[in-house]
Design an enzyme around this catalytic site. Structure first.
Site, PDB file in Angstrom:
ATOM      1  N   CYS A 253       0.805  -1.228   0.000  1.00 42.70           N
ATOM      2  CA  CYS A 253       0.000   0.000   0.000  1.00 42.70           C
ATOM      3  C   CYS A 253       0.834   1.272   0.000  1.00 42.70           C
ATOM      4  O   CYS A 253       0.273   2.367  -0.122  1.00 42.70           O
ATOM      5  CB  CYS A 253      -0.929   0.005   1.211  1.00 42.70           C
TER       6      CYS A 253
ATOM      7  N   HIS B 231      -3.350   7.681   6.288  1.00 44.62           N
ATOM      8  CA  HIS B 231      -3.478   6.364   5.651  1.00 44.62           C
ATOM      9  C   HIS B 231      -4.908   5.866   5.846  1.00 44.62           C
ATOM     10  O   HIS B 231      -5.519   5.359   4.906  1.00 44.62           O
ATOM     11  CB  HIS B 231      -2.458   5.401   6.247  1.00 44.62           C
TER      12      HIS B 231
ATOM     13  N   GLU C 240      -2.514   4.712  13.846  1.00 46.55           N
ATOM     14  CA  GLU C 240      -2.090   5.944  13.176  1.00 46.55           C
ATOM     15  C   GLU C 240      -2.327   7.162  14.073  1.00 46.55           C
ATOM     16  O   GLU C 240      -1.509   8.083  14.104  1.00 46.55           O
ATOM     17  CB  GLU C 240      -2.824   6.111  11.851  1.00 46.55           C
TER      18      GLU C 240
ATOM     19  N   LYS D  39      -9.617   7.770   1.620  1.00 45.76           N
ATOM     20  CA  LYS D  39     -10.027   6.406   1.279  1.00 45.76           C
ATOM     21  C   LYS D  39     -11.522   6.209   1.507  1.00 45.76           C
ATOM     22  O   LYS D  39     -12.123   5.299   0.946  1.00 45.76           O
ATOM     23  CB  LYS D  39      -9.249   5.389   2.108  1.00 45.76           C
TER      24      LYS D  39
ATOM     25  N   HIS E  78      -9.535   2.018  -1.028  1.00 41.25           N
ATOM     26  CA  HIS E  78      -8.123   1.681  -0.853  1.00 41.25           C
ATOM     27  C   HIS E  78      -7.627   1.079  -2.164  1.00 41.25           C
ATOM     28  O   HIS E  78      -7.866  -0.091  -2.455  1.00 41.25           O
ATOM     29  CB  HIS E  78      -7.951   0.696   0.296  1.00 41.25           C
TER      30      HIS E  78
ATOM     31  N   PHE F 261       1.240  -3.109   4.462  1.00 40.16           N
ATOM     32  CA  PHE F 261       1.516  -4.464   4.928  1.00 40.16           C
ATOM     33  C   PHE F 261       3.012  -4.744   4.739  1.00 40.16           C
ATOM     34  O   PHE F 261       3.637  -4.295   3.785  1.00 40.16           O
ATOM     35  CB  PHE F 261       0.720  -5.485   4.119  1.00 40.16           C
TER      36      PHE F 261
END
Length: 403
Positions: free
Chosen positions: A162, A294, A305, A326, A331, A390
């Site tokens: 990502c 994010h 976050e 998002k 995403h 990830f």
């Protein structure tokens, strides 16, 4: 070290097929999330996604060229065309040789790969499409952009889940800043709506059965998206000399690795990346006014976050405006950071901060100003765009309003 201007913007995603359309949707807080149409999801736990609805290659490519390109590569070229036209680039042999292309993609030509697997394993055919390999390779977007404009300088693709597009834009920024290249086309593209990869995401149990609600207490997971955003970067002085408009300035880039867990995020790792971006930009934390988070809307990501932002900014975190776009464009995996960088550039340029859409209920573990549901007029000089992937691979871009 040269200052680096963003002079060209291009995009196609669930929010629109041009930058003006995407910007209008962001300012309106209008999500592009709806029932998935390009794959059979009737037996899946989730049915919604953020697709480029009704997409056909025909307005953009003739049939012969489209046969060489997976959907994700088509998106990359479409966005690059808009960005290059927006920057009014005047190509010369010298500029083509000193320009770079750096793109990000997480899964590459997933649709082509999925079709090939079905041909072999499900239908029992003994051969697949002869262009399967060049269509599936993750660098196909960069290669087709190179051929589109005749760019012969450095060209490569970064795949860091990502954070792919964030790493790509950051590397392009450093290359232009250092003088390694005189112009860069950079961003990300993704088209993950194929049956096989959707089943893989279903198995992870992180996709919402309804919509994306970042930082809201009732969030139930992410929503997959697709599309591309591309940028033209060039030295600020050269952009000013040729009289082109400047959307924003890239001023810093930071990276880190969590070295912790393959899927669970780390607040410490995310904070290191934000601090690295601030350090690279020569900025004190108090100079930042907005963060495009994010913000995946998973139970683990959003509180982590939040903790990372508080660890980085201290008391200033309470004065920061933060949103996760998002909630509108989904995403988009390897393209996510590019779409979010675009949203950040538009926020700085236009003085309108995009909202976190679909927000219902405050979460004590996400106690930040997340601009719920309605865009906000605000003049902000500096902003960050966060990407935490990830594998614990983090990328943060620092941007400035054009001066």
């Amino acid at each position: 070290m040269r200052r680096v201007a963003i002079t060209g913007l291009g995009a196609i995603c669930a929010l629109g097929r041009t930058v003006p359309e995407v910007g209008e949707s962001l300012r309106a807080g209008r999500p592009g999330i709806g029932p998935i149409e390009s794959a059979d999801v009737s037996q899946m736990r989730f049915q919604n996604g953020a697709e480029v609805r009704g997409y056909s290659h025909q307005p953009y490519f003739d049939d012969r060229r489209a046969d060489f390109m997976d959907r994700f590569a088509q998106f990359a070229v479409i966005a690059a065309r808009e960005a290059v036209a927006d920057a009014a680039v005047e190509w010369t042999p010298e500029l083509r040789a000193t320009s770079a292309i750096i793109t990000g993609s997480c899964v590459g030509g997933q649709g082509t790969e999925d079709t090939g697997f079905q041909e072999v394993y499900k239908l029992g055919h003994n051969r697949v499409h002869p262009l399967t390999i060049p269509k599936t390779m993750a660098n196909a977007g960069a290669s087709h952009i190179s051929m589109e404009f005749g760019i012969t300088g450095p060209s490569f693709t970064i795949s860091t889940a990502c954070s792919s597009a964030g790493h790509a834009i950051g590397q392009a920024y450093w290359m232009v800043r250092s003088g390694m290249c005189d112009l860069a086309v950079t961003g990300g593209s993704e088209a993950p709506f194929s049956f096989g990869i959707l089943k893989a995401w279903e198995a992870m149990r992180v996709v919402s059965p309804e919509t994306c609600r970042p930082f809201s207490k009732d969030r139930r997971g992410m929503i997959l998206g697709e599309g591309s955003a591309m940028f033209v970067l060039e030295p600020l002085e050269l952009a000013q000399a040729r009289g082109t408009h400047i959307h924003a300035e890239l001023v810093g880039f930071g990276m880190s690795s969590d070295a912790c867990h393959i899927t669970q995020p780390s607040a410490e790792g995310a904070a290191r990346a934000m601090r690295a971006a601030l350090r690279d930009a020569g900025l004190q934390p108090e100079r930042i006014g907005y963060i495009n988070a994010h913000g995946t809307a998973t139970p683990a990501n959003d509180p982590t976050e939040t903790a990372a932002i508080r660890a980085t900014f201290g008391a200033h975190a309470d004065r920061l405006a933060i949103s996760s776009t998002k909630s509108m464009h989904g995403h988009a995996l390897g393209a996510a950071a590019a779409l979010e960088c675009l949203a950040t550039v538009l926020a700085l340029r236009d003085g309108i901060l995009p909202p976190t859409a679909n927000y219902n209920e405050p979460d004590p573990d996400c106690d930040l100003d997340v601009i719920p549901n309605q865009a906000r007029s605000a003049e902000v000089e500096y902003a960050l765009s966060n990407s935490f992937a990830f594998g614990g691979l983090n990328a943060v871009l620092a941007l400035r309003t054009p001066k």
